[in-house]
Write a protein that holds these residues in place. Structure first.
Motif, short mmCIF file in Angstrom:
data_model
loop_
_atom_site.label_atom_id
_atom_site.label_comp_id
_atom_site.label_asym_id
_atom_site.label_seq_id
_atom_site.Cartn_x
_atom_site.Cartn_y
_atom_site.Cartn_z
N ARG A 351 48.47 -77.67 59.80
CA ARG A 351 47.87 -77.04 58.90
C ARG A 351 46.34 -76.65 58.76
O ARG A 351 46.17 -75.59 58.46
CB ARG A 351 48.30 -77.61 57.40
N ALA A 352 45.72 -77.70 59.09
CA ALA A 352 44.29 -77.55 59.11
C ALA A 352 43.75 -76.65 60.45
O ALA A 352 43.04 -75.82 60.34
CB ALA A 352 43.66 -78.86 59.48
N ASP A 355 44.39 -73.08 59.35
CA ASP A 355 43.36 -72.61 58.37
C ASP A 355 42.21 -72.14 59.20
O ASP A 355 41.62 -71.24 58.96
CB ASP A 355 43.10 -73.70 57.43
N GLU A 358 42.82 -68.89 60.86
CA GLU A 358 42.56 -68.05 59.98
C GLU A 358 41.21 -67.69 59.45
O GLU A 358 40.82 -66.51 59.47
CB GLU A 358 43.45 -68.14 58.83
N VAL A 359 40.49 -68.71 59.31
CA VAL A 359 39.12 -68.67 58.82
C VAL A 359 38.26 -67.99 59.86
O VAL A 359 37.31 -67.27 59.81
CB VAL A 359 38.19 -69.66 58.22
#
Length: 480
Positions: A351-352, A355, A358-359
């Motif tokens: 999940r990280a 993230d 996406e960032v």
């Protein structure tokens, strides 16, 4: 076709999807037109640098710089590295097949053998196998390949940008050297004129027609002119050193150039209401967009990490206890070992990672928009300065003519005794300032043309090889 090739063909057929989000080019954060207001016009076709700079010795310097400049050489090596990385990622889409031959002999002591006697055992094998080939069902490997492709194209645009920057820097350095040589020539003429004035004033003092104050003022002006000459000589030497570093080789003998020559740097007229869409062809903007596409593809790889990974390992060949029996009947051997890895708990790592991907995509969107805004400002500033610099140059030329006439009148009045020498000093100082300022304005006008060439992304002539390289690379881009 045998039983071992079918799984490989199925793997190639299934590995076609991707979890990467559809790419959408961000909206342009600048007005529709750049420069003068008006309806968006057609794009402008810039000439290549050879047409922009017709001067033969400047062409020679640029050619030498393109061959020898170390920064450009590093940029080209970066492209070669990125191309190799793209090929590495692309190779993961195909199974790695290797041929292996092995042999082993082992002696067993008597107390470890059921027969109670020591024996020597032998085993030989020859096989062709596939080691840990991943079925790219969810596009993880394809996404990584797409990311590597876009990184390669971004590096290629960086090389193109470095090439345009180098051409511009060499041209500006050469123009600066020519301008400072012109200023040095003016200072030498001023020094000669001041020496003549000192001789004139000294003669008048000897005849009792002038004062010692006039003589001392003339001598002070002479030493000031001598200091100015030394200062401009130092600037010329520094300009040559800077140009030699850019060129990457010893400079040839450079003939003096007249900066007023209209063929020193030539650019076509840029139409009013130039569409800001032409800025998207700048290499720095294309580089930012390729980086954005790479970040977008990395999201697909991060999403695929949530799904199972299936790997295949298999081999087929022959095995025998005797080397001579490897290819006899009944020696066929094979193995097939599929494996499935299903993520259940990773402490939030997947999940990280998503993230982060996406960032980074959002960061690259911001960098892309920032690159467009920077390009818009550079082109707008260059276009705004273009007309005003021409007007300023005309005004400065008129000022030089006026101050030349003023000096002639002041010298005539001094010879006739109608005025003191201070008026001559002021007139000559004003003429020197006007001539030096005209050189500076002319230099600004010419460097503005180079700046506009660079701000609009350079000409097509210098980058045909780049366009061909892009077409070749895109042929290898994944489809579907």
């Amino acid at each position: 076709m045998n039983r071992y090739t079918l799984p490989l063909l199925a793997a190639l057929a299934l590995g076609g999807c991707s979890l990467a989000p559809d790419y959408r080019q961000p909206a342009s954060p600048v007005p529709a037109t750049v420069g003068d207001s008006g309806a968006p016009g057609d794009g402008v076709m810039l000439p290549g640098w050879r047409a922009l700079f017709p001067d033969p010795q400047l062409r020679q310097l640029i050619n030498t710089a393109l061959d020898n400049n170390r920064d450009l050489r590093l940029a080209m090596l970066d492209v070669a590295e990125a191309r190799a990385r793209y090929r590495i990622e692309g190779a993961a889409l195909l199974p790695s097949i290797s041929a292996n031959a092995e042999g082993a002999r082992q002696r067993l002591p008597a107390d470890l053998n059921q027969t109670g006697a020591s024996t020597v055992q032998s085993q030989y094998g020859v096989n062709v196998g596939v080691a840990s080939y991943e079925l790219d069902l969810f596009g993880r490997v394809r996404s990584l390949k797409q990311s590597a492709l876009q990184s390669y194209l971004a590096t290629e645009e960086a090389r193109r940008s470095a090439r345009i920057t180098l051409v511009s820097e060499v041209a500006n350095a050469w123009l600066t050297l020519m301008a400072d040589r012109e200023s040095l020539r003016i200072s030498q003429e001023t020094l000669s004129a001041q020496q003549q004035s000192v001789d004139l004033v000294r003669g008048r003092v000897d005849l009792g027609l002038g004062s010692e104050l006039d003589l001392r003022q003339a001598e002070a002006a002479l030493e000031t002119a001598r200091a100015n000459q030394a200062r401009f000589q130092r600037r010329v030497d520094a300009d040559r050193n800077a140009l030699a570093v850019l060129v990457g080789a010893p400079l040839p003998a450079l003939a003096g150039e007249d900066l007023d020559d209209p063929t020193v740097a030539v650019l076509p007229e840029v139409p009013a209401g130039l569409s800001s869409s032409v800025l998207r062809q700048r290499p720095d903007i294309l580089r930012a967009e390729h980086a954005l596409r790479a970040a977008n593809a990395n999201i697909g790889a991060a999403r695929a990490a949530f799904f199972p990974r299936i790997s295949l390992t298999g081999s087929a060949g022959t095995a025998s206890a005797e080397l001579s029996g490897l290819f006899e009947g009944g020696s066929k051997a094979w193995s097939f070992s599929p494996s499935v890895s299903l993520p259940i708990f990773s402490g939030g790592r997947n999940r990280a990672n998503l993230d982060v991907a996406e960032v980074r995509r959002d960061q690259n969107v911001a960098r892309y928009e920032q690159a467009i805004q920077t390009a818009f400002q550079e082109v707008a500033d260059a276009l705004a300065a273009r007309n005003s610099l021409s007007q300023e140059e005309q005004a400065q030329s008129a000022l030089v003519t006026a101050t030349e006439r003023s000096l002639a009148l002041a010298e005539a009045r001094y010879r006739e005794g109608a005025d003191d020498y201070l008026a001559v000093l002021d007139a000559r100082r004003n003429l020197l300032d006007a001539r030096q300022q005209r050189v500076a304005v002319t230099l600004n006008k010419l460097t503005n043309r180079v700046t506009l060439y660079r701000a609009l992304g350079g000409g097509e002539q210098a980058d045909q090889a780049t366009l061909v390289g892009h077409a070749t690379a895109n042929q290898d881009a994944p489809r579907g």
